[in-house]
Design an enzyme around this catalytic site. Structure first.
Site, PDB file in Angstrom:
ATOM      1  N   GLY A   9       0.843  -1.210   0.000  1.00 51.92           N
ATOM      2  CA  GLY A   9       0.000   0.000   0.000  1.00 51.92           C
ATOM      3  C   GLY A   9       0.867   1.243   0.000  1.00 51.92           C
ATOM      4  NE  ARG A  43      -4.346  -0.847  -7.063  1.00 48.53           N
ATOM      5  CZ  ARG A  43      -5.643  -0.938  -6.917  1.00 48.53           C
ATOM      6  NH1 ARG A  43      -6.266  -2.032  -7.274  1.00 48.53           N
ATOM      7  NH2 ARG A  43      -6.333   0.056  -6.393  1.00 48.53           N
ATOM      8  CG  ASP A 224     -12.431   6.384  13.246  1.00 49.27           C
ATOM      9  OD1 ASP A 224     -11.626   5.574  12.762  1.00 49.27           O
ATOM     10  OD2 ASP A 224     -12.285   7.625  13.162  1.00 49.27           O
ATOM     11  CG  HIS A 229      -7.664   6.330  19.065  1.00 47.34           C
ATOM     12  ND1 HIS A 229      -6.731   5.435  18.609  1.00 47.34           N
ATOM     13  CD2 HIS A 229      -8.119   6.981  17.960  1.00 47.34           C
ATOM     14  CE1 HIS A 229      -6.625   5.536  17.294  1.00 47.34           C
ATOM     15  NE2 HIS A 229      -7.464   6.459  16.878  1.00 47.34           N
TER      16      HIS A 229
HETATM   17  N1  LIG Z   1      -4.748   7.393   6.144  1.00 48.43           N
HETATM   18  C1  LIG Z   1      -4.641   7.409   7.446  1.00 48.43           C
HETATM   19  O1  LIG Z   1      -4.270   8.412   8.066  1.00 48.43           O
HETATM   20  C2  LIG Z   1      -4.967   6.179   8.244  1.00 48.43           C
HETATM   21  C3  LIG Z   1      -4.965   6.278   9.650  1.00 48.43           C
HETATM   22  C4  LIG Z   1      -5.214   5.127  10.411  1.00 48.43           C
HETATM   23  C5  LIG Z   1      -5.463   3.920   9.772  1.00 48.43           C
HETATM   24  N2  LIG Z   1      -5.476   3.863   8.404  1.00 48.43           N
HETATM   25  C6  LIG Z   1      -5.720   2.542   7.796  1.00 48.43           C
HETATM   26  O2  LIG Z   1      -4.607   2.221   6.967  1.00 48.43           O
HETATM   27  C7  LIG Z   1      -5.022   1.497   5.816  1.00 48.43           C
HETATM   28  C8  LIG Z   1      -4.599   2.255   4.563  1.00 48.43           C
HETATM   29  O3  LIG Z   1      -5.245   3.510   4.561  1.00 48.43           O
HETATM   30  P1  LIG Z   1      -4.974   4.622   3.461  1.00 48.43           P
HETATM   31  O4  LIG Z   1      -5.650   5.848   3.947  1.00 48.43           O
HETATM   32  O5  LIG Z   1      -3.545   4.675   3.130  1.00 48.43           O
HETATM   33  O6  LIG Z   1      -5.796   4.038   2.206  1.00 48.43           O
HETATM   34  P2  LIG Z   1      -5.627   4.449   0.685  1.00 48.43           P
HETATM   35  O7  LIG Z   1      -5.138   5.834   0.561  1.00 48.43           O
HETATM   36  O8  LIG Z   1      -6.906   4.081   0.036  1.00 48.43           O
HETATM   37  O9  LIG Z   1      -4.452   3.487   0.182  1.00 48.43           O
HETATM   38  C9  LIG Z   1      -4.629   2.140   0.057  1.00 48.43           C
HETATM   39  C10 LIG Z   1      -3.449   1.499  -0.648  1.00 48.43           C
HETATM   40  O10 LIG Z   1      -3.870   0.174  -0.977  1.00 48.43           O
HETATM   41  C11 LIG Z   1      -3.660  -0.022  -2.382  1.00 48.43           C
HETATM   42  N3  LIG Z   1      -4.690  -0.923  -2.900  1.00 48.43           N
HETATM   43  C12 LIG Z   1      -6.008  -0.810  -2.763  1.00 48.43           C
HETATM   44  N4  LIG Z   1      -6.629  -1.847  -3.362  1.00 48.43           N
HETATM   45  C13 LIG Z   1      -5.651  -2.620  -3.883  1.00 48.43           C
HETATM   46  C14 LIG Z   1      -5.628  -3.835  -4.630  1.00 48.43           C
HETATM   47  N5  LIG Z   1      -6.757  -4.484  -4.913  1.00 48.43           N
HETATM   48  N6  LIG Z   1      -4.452  -4.352  -4.984  1.00 48.43           N
HETATM   49  C15 LIG Z   1      -3.303  -3.719  -4.672  1.00 48.43           C
HETATM   50  N7  LIG Z   1      -3.254  -2.552  -3.982  1.00 48.43           N
HETATM   51  C16 LIG Z   1      -4.413  -2.022  -3.595  1.00 48.43           C
HETATM   52  C17 LIG Z   1      -3.754   1.342  -2.988  1.00 48.43           C
HETATM   53  O11 LIG Z   1      -3.115   1.312  -4.238  1.00 48.43           O
HETATM   54  P3  LIG Z   1      -3.496   2.341  -5.421  1.00 48.43           P
HETATM   55  O12 LIG Z   1      -2.823   3.616  -5.061  1.00 48.43           O
HETATM   56  O13 LIG Z   1      -2.911   1.681  -6.621  1.00 48.43           O
HETATM   57  O14 LIG Z   1      -4.986   2.430  -5.449  1.00 48.43           O
HETATM   58  C18 LIG Z   1      -3.028   2.169  -1.938  1.00 48.43           C
HETATM   59  O15 LIG Z   1      -1.636   2.036  -2.070  1.00 48.43           O
HETATM   60  C19 LIG Z   1      -6.530   1.339   5.954  1.00 48.43           C
HETATM   61  O16 LIG Z   1      -6.793   0.126   6.587  1.00 48.43           O
HETATM   62  C20 LIG Z   1      -6.918   2.499   6.850  1.00 48.43           C
HETATM   63  O17 LIG Z   1      -8.102   2.263   7.545  1.00 48.43           O
HETATM   64  C21 LIG Z   1      -5.219   4.956   7.645  1.00 48.43           C
END
Ligand SMILES: NC(=O)c1ccc[n+]([C@@H]2O[C@H](COP(=O)([O-])OP(=O)(O)OC[C@H]3O[C@@H](n4cnc5c(N)ncnc54)[C@H](OP(=O)(O)O)[C@@H]3O)[C@@H](O)[C@H]2O)c1
Length: 453
Positions: A9, A43, A224, A229
């Site tokens: 990711g 990817r 959430d 937390h």
């Molecule tokens: N963002 C935050 O601050 C935060 C905070 C706490 C927890 N989280 C948790 O951390 C996780 C990631 O969050 P995020 O905000 O980074 O999500 P995001 O921005 O949607 O990123 C998700 C990543 O997964 C990849 N991905 C999605 N579907 C895929 C597939 N089928 N095959 C391969 N790669 C795939 C995406 O690739 P592409 O770019 O190619 O789509 C991207 O690199 C989640 O579980 C979220 O709940 C996030």
């Protein structure tokens, strides 16, 4: 031996917003072993150069790219194809033996696919001393789904290899709670229902759901914020003295006390901010809560009758997380000064955005007067920090790399927390519509008919 931190990711928001800046800071401060490589897995069809160029456009915090870039590698793969994992293994093996650490910065639907993929090609094996895996929350949607994820994980990994992130546990003042409690006799001797009237744990945000509507609308504030937390903060405040200050000593006591929570269901009020339904990716007539007020009791001898109040919400008046300990009335002393106001002692542990502690107490006014005045002794935890303050993710990443799991949650803590949230969800609670923090508080006070805060 080389350390590979492989992040699935790598093109996501979490990577750009938190992980890469944290890795950059660790590298700048020479906290990573010389042989450490960060394998960014995505990817998207990137070269390392194009990945770094993209990352530069996404990251707004200052980063020393000259120090970071040499330890980055980019690996392209489809997460759901077995061949991809064979290729990944060949790539990682090409550089000789390594410690293999996997960070899953992806949506939970991908957890089983990646876990199975890396296990099937033995990139990581059960009880492998050099293999670890770390997950982001949300860890399931309820107890049933969390158990299913966990059963899957235990199929491939030993519990000691699994790290579950609650980034609040990486915050300085959260780590400070146990030191303040147990290293100060003044507090620990009075850390009970004889001296404490109530505990309030607050996490306020000014923002709405922003561009995370898709995720948030399925989750809501209870899952959430409270499930993770706020319950973690409450456990640190309420737990008994651990037998030892090691990983298991602390976790044992946290789990024990979480199992003793009784929710006052009449005092659970949820809210939804006005305008939520018009945000992007929110379902028509969504009943998802964006704010929660709730009261719980720990049914342990130490906390008998002491309410713990949780308050969290979006579109509130300020961004602030803190823990407020209100001490009991000092009635004996009040009779000595019948016509003067003696305030109750209050200890405020400020978690974010500023870090510190305030203690409210009574003193004599200066000079010839015999009047009593209240003062606040203030300790600023981050004021004297020279340079950048380490972020929670720096601490968590470093601990993960070094194999220290104290600040990560164990399965039974998560299980206990989900039981609490499920018990609340089983009581139908429709959110009330609020305009702002004051509005939500007024509704809360009118419903439970007492001044709460
Ligand atoms: N963002 C935050 O601050 C935060 C905070 C706490 C927890 N989280 C948790 O951390 C996780 C990631 O969050 P995020 O905000 O980074 O999500 P995001 O921005 O949607 O990123 C998700 C990543 O997964 C990849 N991905 C999605 N579907 C895929 C597939 N089928 N095959 C391969 N790669 C795939 C995406 O690739 P592409 O770019 O190619 O789509 C991207 O690199 C989640 O579980 C979220 O709940 C996030």
């Amino acid at each position: 031996m080389r350390t590979y931190l492989a992040i699935f990711g790598a093109t996501g928001n979490l990577m750009y917003k938190k992980l890469l800046p944290a890795i950059a800071a660790l590298q700048s401060n020479n906290l990573l072993d010389l042989e450490t490589k960060i394998l960014c897995i995505g990817r998207a069809n990137h070269t390392l150069e194009s990945y770094i160029e993209t990352a530069k456009t996404q990251i707004h915090s200052p980063i020393n790219w000259d120090k970071l870039s040499p330890i980055l590698e980019y690996f392209r793969m489809e997460f759901d194809q077995v061949d991809s994992y064979n290729n990944l293994k060949t790539y990682m093996n090409g550089n000789g033996d390594s410690k293999r650490l996997f960070y899953l910065a992806v949506a939970p639907e991908l957890f089983p696919i990646i876990a199975e993929g890396i296990s099937s090609v033995q990139l990581i094996t059960k009880n492998d001393a050099f293999g670890r895996i770390v997950f982001e929350k949300p860890f399931g949607e309820d107890l049933k789904t969390a158990k299913a994820i966990n059963t899957m994980l235990w199929k491939y990994f030993d519990e000691s290899q699994i790290y579950r992130v609650d980034h609040y546990l990486g915050k300085e003042m959260i780590q400070n709670i146990l030191v303040m409690r147990f290293a100060n006799k003044l507090f620990e001797n009075n850390w009970n229902s004889l001296a404490i009237e109530k505990v309030t744990i607050i996490a306020k945000e000014t923002e709405g759901v922003m561009n995370r509507g898709n995720y948030y609308d399925h989750v809501g504030a209870l899952k959430d914020m409270i499930q993770s937390h706020l319950l973690q903060m409450a456990a640190l405040i309420a737990m008994e003295v651990p037998k030892s200050f090691d990983v298991d000593g602390i976790r044992e006591e946290k789990v024990k006390v979480l199992k003793q929570i009784k929710v006052d269901h009449k005092a659970v009020i949820t809210g939804q901010y006005n305008g939520y339904l018009s945000e992007k990716n929110i379902q028509l007539n969504s009943k998802t809560e964006t704010a929660v007020f709730m009261k719980v009791y720990f049914e342990t001898p130490r906390w008998k009758g002491v309410p713990f109040i949780f308050l969290t919400g979006k579109k509130f008046n300020e961004k602030r997380s803190e823990i407020i300990i209100d001490f009991e009335d000092n009635t004996v002393q009040e009779s000595l000064w019948p016509n003067q106001e003696i305030v109750k002692n209050q200890l405020v542990i400020r978690v974010a955005p500023d870090e510190g502690v305030t203690f409210r107490m009574n003193v004599k006014e200066h000079g010839l007067s015999n009047m009593i005045q209240k003062v606040e002794m203030d300790y600023c935890h981050d004021c004297n920090v020279v340079g950048n303050k380490p972020e929670a993710y720096e601490r968590l990443l470093l601990d993960f790399i070094r194999g220290n799991s104290t600040l990560f949650t164990r399965w039974d803590e998560i299980e206990a927390a989900w039981k609490i949230i499920d018990s609340i969800k089983n009581h139908v609670i429709e959110p009330v519509i609020y305009q702002d923090f004051e509005g939500f508080l007024a509704i809360v006070n009118s419903i439970i008919k007492e001044e709460t805060l």
